[in-house]
Design an enzyme around this catalytic site. Structure first.
Site, PDB file in Angstrom:
ATOM      1  N   PHE A 157      -5.873  -9.860  33.264  1.00  0.00           N
ATOM      2  CA  PHE A 157      -6.729  -8.944  34.029  1.00  0.00           C
ATOM      3  C   PHE A 157      -5.991  -8.260  35.166  1.00  0.00           C
ATOM      4  O   PHE A 157      -6.406  -7.204  35.631  1.00  0.00           O
ATOM      5  CB  PHE A 157      -7.950  -9.700  34.604  1.00  0.00           C
ATOM      6  CG  PHE A 157      -7.648 -10.486  35.857  1.00  0.00           C
ATOM      7  CD1 PHE A 157      -7.624  -9.868  37.095  1.00  0.00           C
ATOM      8  CD2 PHE A 157      -7.359 -11.847  35.799  1.00  0.00           C
ATOM      9  CE1 PHE A 157      -7.331 -10.574  38.261  1.00  0.00           C
ATOM     10  CE2 PHE A 157      -7.065 -12.565  36.954  1.00  0.00           C
ATOM     11  CZ  PHE A 157      -7.044 -11.925  38.179  1.00  0.00           C
ATOM     12  N   LYS A 181      -5.079  -6.371  22.717  1.00  0.00           N
ATOM     13  CA  LYS A 181      -6.285  -7.098  23.128  1.00  0.00           C
ATOM     14  C   LYS A 181      -6.182  -7.268  24.642  1.00  0.00           C
ATOM     15  O   LYS A 181      -5.548  -8.174  25.135  1.00  0.00           O
ATOM     16  CB  LYS A 181      -6.335  -8.466  22.435  1.00  0.00           C
ATOM     17  CG  LYS A 181      -7.705  -9.075  22.216  1.00  0.00           C
ATOM     18  CD  LYS A 181      -8.491  -9.397  23.478  1.00  0.00           C
ATOM     19  CE  LYS A 181      -7.970 -10.526  24.309  1.00  0.00           C
ATOM     20  NZ  LYS A 181      -8.648 -10.597  25.629  1.00  0.00           N
ATOM     21  N   GLU A 184     -10.749  -9.091  28.885  1.00  0.00           N
ATOM     22  CA  GLU A 184     -12.162  -8.708  28.769  1.00  0.00           C
ATOM     23  C   GLU A 184     -12.790  -8.498  30.154  1.00  0.00           C
ATOM     24  O   GLU A 184     -13.917  -8.022  30.259  1.00  0.00           O
ATOM     25  CB  GLU A 184     -12.947  -9.761  27.968  1.00  0.00           C
ATOM     26  CG  GLU A 184     -13.050 -11.149  28.593  1.00  0.00           C
ATOM     27  CD  GLU A 184     -11.830 -12.048  28.340  1.00  0.00           C
ATOM     28  OE1 GLU A 184     -10.697 -11.528  28.280  1.00  0.00           O
ATOM     29  OE2 GLU A 184     -12.024 -13.273  28.239  1.00  0.00           O
ATOM     30  N   SER A 234      -2.036 -16.800  31.960  1.00  0.00           N
ATOM     31  CA  SER A 234      -1.791 -18.068  32.657  1.00  0.00           C
ATOM     32  C   SER A 234      -0.938 -19.000  31.789  1.00  0.00           C
ATOM     33  O   SER A 234      -0.888 -18.856  30.566  1.00  0.00           O
ATOM     34  CB  SER A 234      -3.131 -18.719  32.986  1.00  0.00           C
ATOM     35  OG  SER A 234      -3.861 -18.920  31.794  1.00  0.00           O
ATOM     36  N   CYS A 289       1.525 -11.790  39.602  1.00  0.00           N
ATOM     37  CA  CYS A 289       2.362 -12.921  39.176  1.00  0.00           C
ATOM     38  C   CYS A 289       3.654 -12.986  39.969  1.00  0.00           C
ATOM     39  O   CYS A 289       4.359 -13.979  39.930  1.00  0.00           O
ATOM     40  CB  CYS A 289       2.664 -12.832  37.690  1.00  0.00           C
ATOM     41  SG  CYS A 289       3.702 -11.425  37.314  1.00  0.00           S
ATOM     42  N   GLU A 389      -0.955 -22.792  41.031  1.00  0.00           N
ATOM     43  CA  GLU A 389      -1.024 -21.350  41.273  1.00  0.00           C
ATOM     44  C   GLU A 389      -2.410 -21.029  41.828  1.00  0.00           C
ATOM     45  O   GLU A 389      -3.421 -21.341  41.195  1.00  0.00           O
ATOM     46  CB  GLU A 389      -0.800 -20.599  39.947  1.00  0.00           C
ATOM     47  CG  GLU A 389      -0.858 -19.093  40.109  1.00  0.00           C
ATOM     48  CD  GLU A 389      -0.631 -18.332  38.796  1.00  0.00           C
ATOM     49  OE1 GLU A 389      -1.096 -18.786  37.740  1.00  0.00           O
ATOM     50  OE2 GLU A 389       0.012 -17.262  38.852  1.00  0.00           O
TER      51      GLU A 389
END
Ligand code: NAD
Length: 503
Positions: A157, A181, A184, A234, A289, A389
């Site tokens: 995301f 993909k 979402e 992740s 990240c 994290e």
């Protein structure tokens, strides 16, 4: 509806299959406006059959795309670049509406994406083969780099445009077809990008977007017609994607999570360092990240550095990304609660909360998913707030006695995405660059995301599989080598010889 419009609240964001929008036929998920805390629209979640249909469309489009002349493929890549530059404001607005990051930050992610789009136009040079003449009398050997077929891209995301565009431009330019993909949580950017490629002349089916969750991902990982997977997300999911995709015979690169440390030595310029720590810790609300999550401050300068960071944090404007703010909301209520939970954990474990971002005063709707910039000091390394994290606007200071102690902590960390050293001592910086077990290193640069023509990728639990994102690694990842040994018969050849071929 044209692609310049944002979807209306009643719309369900469709897939983009075989060159046109496709309504979903089953499950949907809500897509929030994180600055308002409300459901803005729904997104279709593809069923296994719908993903199989998308893969079939990509497979059908592949041979003609692979065989299109280099000149024509390159013209499409250039046209896409021009359209993306012209429409970047529209794309940035879509990103802000669903992700929450401020408009300037959304433009920043698009700028980094454009670097890769531009690099991809170099594919004729980057994928051409080699030729050796007369390896034996009248025998030539040459190598070709050919596309793989259907490539699956699964993205997170936090960079809804940049991460898909880390991969798709090079995969496409090299002659593959792509099934993307996206996350979402903020799926509209991917549809916008696919429609822009279509406008640039990319044939139908060559770039397909299917929305979905685990059900859709699992089809991509196991389907026999998918040749390769590029994943970012992740660490637990990256590992799952790597293992499942590899088991099913795919070439897989899976980039995972991070916990990036910035080591500050006593001779560093503390003003520059404090600016860098604040920018790298709180940009995009820490949902990067490569965000700096931990400042390792050598004890002799730790108090002064803490004060300088805290002072700068007072100037950060947190609020709605469509207004003139520096930092937007987090992606979801659940993620906000998780981040707030880490602040509580650190406090309970003995850390000092120097600046507390749990204060709800922001330039935005009170129902938005807010956490303001938070500074923790003396965070114990045994605390989960240090070890895991957080992926939010929480900067932890951990005090160390020396360079060696700082280096040891970085190298003991299971993640190895990014790190930075701040110092004016060239010898120390050079030693750090040599000794640190991390894939991307900054020397007085807090977010060392490589430029497009160098590759992006971490070490250890931050990346699984071979090959990095973009740079020359990507051209190798999306092609495979074929070596041809060729002899054209001439009158001097012939006769029986069952011996092993030798030159
Ligand atoms: P995520 O792992 O939750 O999701 C990533 C993708 O995997 C999404 O498309 C999602 O739909 C899919 N997914 C989620 N659960 C799945 C499951 N159980 N099975 C199969 N697929 C699944 O990650 P996120 O929250 O979207 O993104 C944030 C994470 O991504 C952070 O950990 C961040 O560090 C990482 N990240 C890493 C990099 C990098 O380059 N190393 C870059 C950006 C983000």
């Amino acid at each position: 509806m044209t692609i310049t419009e944002q979807p209306t609240t009643t719309e369900t964001i469709p897939h983009f299959i075989a060159g046109s929008r496709r309504e979903g036929s089953g499950r949907t998920a809500p897509v929030f406006n994180p600055a308002l805390g409300t459901v803005a629209r729904e997104v279709a979640l593809a069923s296994a059959d719908e993903v199989a249909e998308a893969i079939a469309a990509a497979k059908a489009a592949f041979p003609a795309w692979r065989d299109l002349s280099i000149a024509k493929r390159q013209a499409i890549m250039f046209r896409f670049r021009e359209l993306l530059v012209a429409r970047k404001d529209d794309l940035a607005r879509i990103i802000t509406a669903e992700h929450g990051k401020v408009h300037s930050d959304a433009l920043g992610e698009i700028a980094r994406a454009i670097e890769v789009v531009e690099l991809a136009t170099a594919f004729p040079l980057m994928t051409k083969g080699e030729f050796s003449e007369n390896v034996s009398t009248g025998v030539d050997v040459y190598s070709l780099r050919q596309p793989l077929g259907v490539v699956g891209i699964i993205s997170p995301f936090n960079f809804p445009a940049m991460v898909p565009l880390w991969f798709a431009p090079i995969a496409l330019a090299a002659g593959n077809s792509v099934v993307l993909k996206p996350s979402e949580k903020d799926p509209s950017a991917a549809v916008f990008i696919a429609e822009l490629y279509a406008e640039a002349g990319l044939p139908a089916g060559v770039l397909t977007v299917v929305h979905g969750d685990k059900e859709a991902v699992d089809v991509l990982l196991t389907h026999e017609d998918v040749a390769a997977i590029s994943f970012v997300g992740s660490t637990p999911i990256a590992q799952y994607v790597y293992e499942t995709g590899s088991k099913h015979g795919k070439r897989v690169q899976a980039l995972g999570g991070a916990k990036n440390h910035m080591l500050v030595l006593p001779d560093a310029d503390l003003d520059v360092t404090a600016d860098a720590a604040v920018n790298a810790g709180f940009g995009s609300a820490g949902e990067r990240c490569m965000a700096i999550s931990v400042v390792l401050a050598v004890e002799s300068i730790a108090d002064e550095l803490q004060a300088k960071i805290a002072e700068r944090m007072q100037g950060i404007r947190t609020g709605d990304g469509t207004r003139d703010n520096d930092m937007g909301p987090l992606i979801s209520a659940a993620h906000r609660d998780k981040v707030v939970g880490y602040i509580g954990t650190a406090e309970a474990d003995g850390a000092t909360v120097v600046v507390d971002g749990r204060d709800p005063e922001v330039d935005g709707d009170p129902n938005g998913f807010w956490v303001k910039p938070t500074l923790l000091d003396k965070v114990p390394t045994e605390s989960k707030a240090y070890q895991e994290e957080i992926f939010g606007p929480v900067l932890s200071i951990v005090r160390v006695a020396s360079y060696e102690e700082g280096l040891e902590l970085i190298n003991a960390n299971p993640f190895g995405n990014g790190t930075a050293i701040f110092t004016n001592d060239g010898g120390a910086a050079r030693r750090f660059q040599n000794e640190v077990q991390v894939g991307m290193v900054g020397v007085n640069v807090p977010i060392p995301v490589p430029v497009g023509y160098h590759s992006f990728g971490g070490w250890k639990q931050s990346a699984f599989g071979q090959g990095k994102a973009y740079g020359k690694h990507a051209f190798d990842f999306y092609t495979r080598e074929k070596v041809v040994t060729s002899r054209w018969l001439d009158p001097s050849h012939g006769g029986l010889n069952l011996g092993f071929p030798s030159n």
